[in-house]
Design a protein around this motif. Sequence first.
Motif, PDB file in Angstrom:
ATOM      1  N   MET A   1     -85.353-120.793 -47.268  1.00 16.70           N
ATOM      2  CA  MET A   1     -84.868-121.935 -48.016  1.00 16.70           C
ATOM      3  C   MET A   1     -84.530-123.076 -47.062  1.00 16.70           C
ATOM      4  O   MET A   1     -84.365-122.860 -45.855  1.00 16.70           O
ATOM      5  N   GLN A   2     -84.400-124.265 -47.618  1.00 16.55           N
ATOM      6  CA  GLN A   2     -84.003-125.409 -46.811  1.00 16.55           C
ATOM      7  C   GLN A   2     -82.539-125.277 -46.393  1.00 16.55           C
ATOM      8  O   GLN A   2     -81.714-124.758 -47.145  1.00 16.55           O
ATOM      9  N   GLY A   3     -82.226-125.759 -45.182  1.00 14.27           N
ATOM     10  CA  GLY A   3     -80.840-125.879 -44.808  1.00 14.27           C
ATOM     11  C   GLY A   3     -80.186-126.971 -45.643  1.00 14.27           C
ATOM     12  O   GLY A   3     -80.843-127.921 -46.078  1.00 14.27           O
ATOM     13  N   VAL A   4     -78.881-126.847 -45.904  1.00 18.78           N
ATOM     14  CA  VAL A   4     -78.169-127.797 -46.759  1.00 18.78           C
ATOM     15  C   VAL A   4     -77.443-128.816 -45.885  1.00 18.78           C
ATOM     16  O   VAL A   4     -76.599-128.453 -45.060  1.00 18.78           O
ATOM     17  N   ARG A   5     -77.784-130.067 -46.064  1.00 15.20           N
ATOM     18  CA  ARG A   5     -77.169-131.137 -45.278  1.00 15.20           C
ATOM     19  C   ARG A   5     -76.462-132.162 -46.159  1.00 15.20           C
ATOM     20  O   ARG A   5     -76.041-133.203 -45.664  1.00 15.20           O
ATOM     21  N   SER A   6     -76.331-131.856 -47.444  1.00 17.00           N
ATOM     22  CA  SER A   6     -75.866-132.856 -48.402  1.00 17.00           C
ATOM     23  C   SER A   6     -74.431-132.642 -48.870  1.00 17.00           C
ATOM     24  O   SER A   6     -73.980-133.324 -49.783  1.00 17.00           O
ATOM     25  N   THR A   7     -73.697-131.692 -48.280  1.00 15.11           N
ATOM     26  CA  THR A   7     -72.342-131.412 -48.744  1.00 15.11           C
ATOM     27  C   THR A   7     -71.424-132.580 -48.418  1.00 15.11           C
ATOM     28  O   THR A   7     -71.294-132.954 -47.250  1.00 15.11           O
ATOM     29  N   PRO A   8     -70.779-133.176 -49.412  1.00  8.88           N
ATOM     30  CA  PRO A   8     -69.948-134.365 -49.168  1.00  8.88           C
ATOM     31  C   PRO A   8     -68.870-134.122 -48.108  1.00  8.88           C
ATOM     32  O   PRO A   8     -68.077-133.188 -48.207  1.00  8.88           O
ATOM     33  N   GLY A   9     -68.886-134.976 -47.076  1.00 10.55           N
ATOM     34  CA  GLY A   9     -67.871-134.916 -46.044  1.00 10.55           C
ATOM     35  C   GLY A   9     -68.003-133.778 -45.055  1.00 10.55           C
ATOM     36  O   GLY A   9     -67.120-133.565 -44.225  1.00 10.55           O
ATOM     37  N   VAL A  10     -69.114-133.023 -45.124  1.00  5.36           N
ATOM     38  CA  VAL A  10     -69.299-131.879 -44.224  1.00  5.36           C
ATOM     39  C   VAL A  10     -70.584-132.093 -43.431  1.00  5.36           C
ATOM     40  O   VAL A  10     -71.685-131.971 -43.974  1.00  5.36           O
ATOM     41  N   PRO A  11     -70.472-132.402 -42.147  1.00  4.99           N
ATOM     42  CA  PRO A  11     -71.672-132.652 -41.343  1.00  4.99           C
ATOM     43  C   PRO A  11     -72.388-131.364 -40.970  1.00  4.99           C
ATOM     44  O   PRO A  11     -71.861-130.262 -41.107  1.00  4.99           O
ATOM     45  N   GLY A  12     -73.606-131.512 -40.471  1.00  2.00           N
ATOM     46  CA  GLY A  12     -74.359-130.373 -39.965  1.00  2.00           C
ATOM     47  C   GLY A  12     -75.269-129.749 -40.999  1.00  2.00           C
ATOM     48  O   GLY A  12     -75.341-130.171 -42.154  1.00  2.00           O
ATOM     49  N   THR A  13     -76.003-128.724 -40.555  1.00  6.33           N
ATOM     50  CA  THR A  13     -76.935-128.001 -41.412  1.00  6.33           C
ATOM     51  C   THR A  13     -76.350-126.640 -41.746  1.00  6.33           C
ATOM     52  O   THR A  13     -76.030-125.856 -40.842  1.00  6.33           O
ATOM     53  N   LEU A  14     -76.222-126.364 -43.039  1.00  4.05           N
ATOM     54  CA  LEU A  14     -75.550-125.147 -43.499  1.00  4.05           C
ATOM     55  C   LEU A  14     -76.565-124.153 -44.038  1.00  4.05           C
ATOM     56  O   LEU A  14     -77.551-124.529 -44.678  1.00  4.05           O
ATOM     57  N   PHE A  15     -76.270-122.867 -43.781  1.00  3.09           N
ATOM     58  CA  PHE A  15     -77.148-121.785 -44.216  1.00  3.09           C
ATOM     59  C   PHE A  15     -76.340-120.655 -44.829  1.00  3.09           C
ATOM     60  O   PHE A  15     -75.114-120.717 -44.929  1.00  3.09           O
ATOM     61  N   ASP A  16     -77.056-119.618 -45.183  1.00  2.00           N
ATOM     62  CA  ASP A  16     -76.514-118.432 -45.844  1.00  2.00           C
ATOM     63  C   ASP A  16     -75.305-117.858 -45.102  1.00  2.00           C
ATOM     64  O   ASP A  16     -75.385-117.550 -43.913  1.00  2.00           O
ATOM     65  N   GLY A  17     -74.196-117.679 -45.838  1.00  2.00           N
ATOM     66  CA  GLY A  17     -73.012-117.079 -45.230  1.00  2.00           C
ATOM     67  C   GLY A  17     -73.224-115.657 -44.774  1.00  2.00           C
ATOM     68  O   GLY A  17     -72.484-115.142 -43.928  1.00  2.00           O
ATOM     69  N   GLY A  18     -74.256-114.990 -45.331  1.00  2.00           N
ATOM     70  CA  GLY A  18     -74.536-113.616 -44.935  1.00  2.00           C
ATOM     71  C   GLY A  18     -75.006-113.474 -43.505  1.00  2.00           C
ATOM     72  O   GLY A  18     -75.008-112.374 -42.956  1.00  2.00           O
ATOM     73  N   ILE A  19     -75.425-114.567 -42.879  1.00  2.00           N
ATOM     74  CA  ILE A  19     -75.788-114.504 -41.461  1.00  2.00           C
ATOM     75  C   ILE A  19     -74.624-113.934 -40.664  1.00  2.00           C
ATOM     76  O   ILE A  19     -74.807-113.090 -39.779  1.00  2.00           O
ATOM     77  N   ILE A  20     -73.419-114.384 -41.004  1.00  2.00           N
ATOM     78  CA  ILE A  20     -72.215-113.901 -40.321  1.00  2.00           C
ATOM     79  C   ILE A  20     -71.567-112.776 -41.114  1.00  2.00           C
ATOM     80  O   ILE A  20     -71.213-111.730 -40.569  1.00  2.00           O
ATOM     81  N   ASP A  21     -71.389-113.000 -42.408  1.00  5.32           N
ATOM     82  CA  ASP A  21     -70.681-112.043 -43.267  1.00  5.32           C
ATOM     83  C   ASP A  21     -71.621-111.552 -44.357  1.00  5.32           C
ATOM     84  O   ASP A  21     -71.566-112.007 -45.499  1.00  5.32           O
ATOM     85  N   TYR A  22     -72.479-110.614 -43.986  1.00  2.00           N
ATOM     86  CA  TYR A  22     -73.471-110.066 -44.916  1.00  2.00           C
ATOM     87  C   TYR A  22     -72.765-109.170 -45.938  1.00  2.00           C
ATOM     88  O   TYR A  22     -72.751-109.438 -47.127  1.00  2.00           O
ATOM     89  N   HIS A  23     -72.165-108.091 -45.446  1.00  6.68           N
ATOM     90  CA  HIS A  23     -71.304-107.251 -46.283  1.00  6.68           C
ATOM     91  C   HIS A  23     -69.846-107.341 -45.837  1.00  6.68           C
ATOM     92  O   HIS A  23     -69.007-106.638 -46.380  1.00  6.68           O
ATOM     93  N   PHE A  24     -69.585-108.134 -44.811  1.00  3.85           N
ATOM     94  CA  PHE A  24     -68.251-108.344 -44.232  1.00  3.85           C
ATOM     95  C   PHE A  24     -67.814-107.133 -43.383  1.00  3.85           C
ATOM     96  O   PHE A  24     -68.211-106.003 -43.638  1.00  3.85           O
ATOM     97  N   ASP A  25     -67.003-107.452 -42.355  1.00  8.77           N
ATOM     98  CA  ASP A  25     -66.466-106.380 -41.503  1.00  8.77           C
ATOM     99  C   ASP A  25     -65.003-106.097 -41.802  1.00  8.77           C
ATOM    100  O   ASP A  25     -64.414-105.189 -41.217  1.00  8.77           O
TER     101      ASP A  25
END
Length: 359
Positions: A226-250
């Motif tokens: 999917m495309q990275g998300v760059r349109s979040t109001p007031g939040v810079p950078g390119t955002l991706f799936d939270g599961g990259i870090i917290d897939y099932h959580f530790d």
Amino acid sequence: MATRHLTIRAGKHAAERLRAEGFHPELFGTLVGASGGPKWLVLRHLDAVLIDRLIAPRSTPLDTLGSSIGSFRHACFAQGDPRAALARFETGYVEQSYDPSALDRRGLPSMEAITLESDRILGLSLGKKGAGEICNHPLINTHIVAARLQNDRGYDRGLPFQLQVGYAALANAFSRRALGRSFERLVFRSGASPLAYSDLPTENIDLTPERVQHALLASGSIPLLMQGVRSTPGVPGTLFDGGIIDYHFDFEWKRREGLVLFQHFFDKITPGWFDKPWKSRRPSAAAMNDVVMIAPSDAFVAALPGGKIPDRDDFMDFSTEERVERWHGVVEACRVLGHELEELIESDGLADRLEPFPA
């Protein structure tokens, strides 16, 4: 109960409290939802039970923490009519489809098509009032996890970006903490809660109605799919799936007093997306001490069509009509999971079914 379709595990402290108090809403202070895409369909009727038994009757705050599809589910819970929101989400998700012109030679939709369809499904789930209801819920504090690319060069595809993702996977192979060199955890949060991390770079961001759909889309935006998300109001950078870090959580984070309830797709926990190859990567016993996990049993999953729960391969293995029919069938087959959980709670039999987490 003649047939047992659910596996229910609990840490030592969680098991003690469940046996002493039985299931009641105020027993739990945190609800966790994992990434997993179509896998969530096996939880559809378990989610309905949670709405009736955990959400609707409670009188104390509940922190919901989710990444990707887990955050999508929780977004339904925090709306004014959570059952209706969940039904809208189910319909939109199961019946998603892609124009043949958007498919590549393998029959897969383009990144743009998947992103657009995902955004449409989220809009359907939220409706006109959902975003505001989530941000202003009197008891549910919503936490949506996304991952922001470090050293952002503006790419979300192509060789340069693939190398960045490859470096993240290699660093993670040596240490989960090393993943922080490539991705930063973003937690979009509503209300006041004590949830706090110390393992990887993390930024907390206020969840506003204007940010809700952007945050949810980012939380489920799988890199290279999917495309990275760059349109979040007031939040810079390119955002991706939270599961990259917290897939099932530790489960290594500071949290509210009370037990943690974790409805999961199957009986194993993989902390982050890049931890999949490493079977030794799983939460510690100490981290799971106050966690209760409810999941379909392996035997139940084996009896589903194809012997597995839905996943993204279904988009390649079946036509749209075949996949939609199959997914509707899985949801219906999993109705018994909701019935079983309801019966266990009603009969105060949940504690008798507890198993420890693997040592």
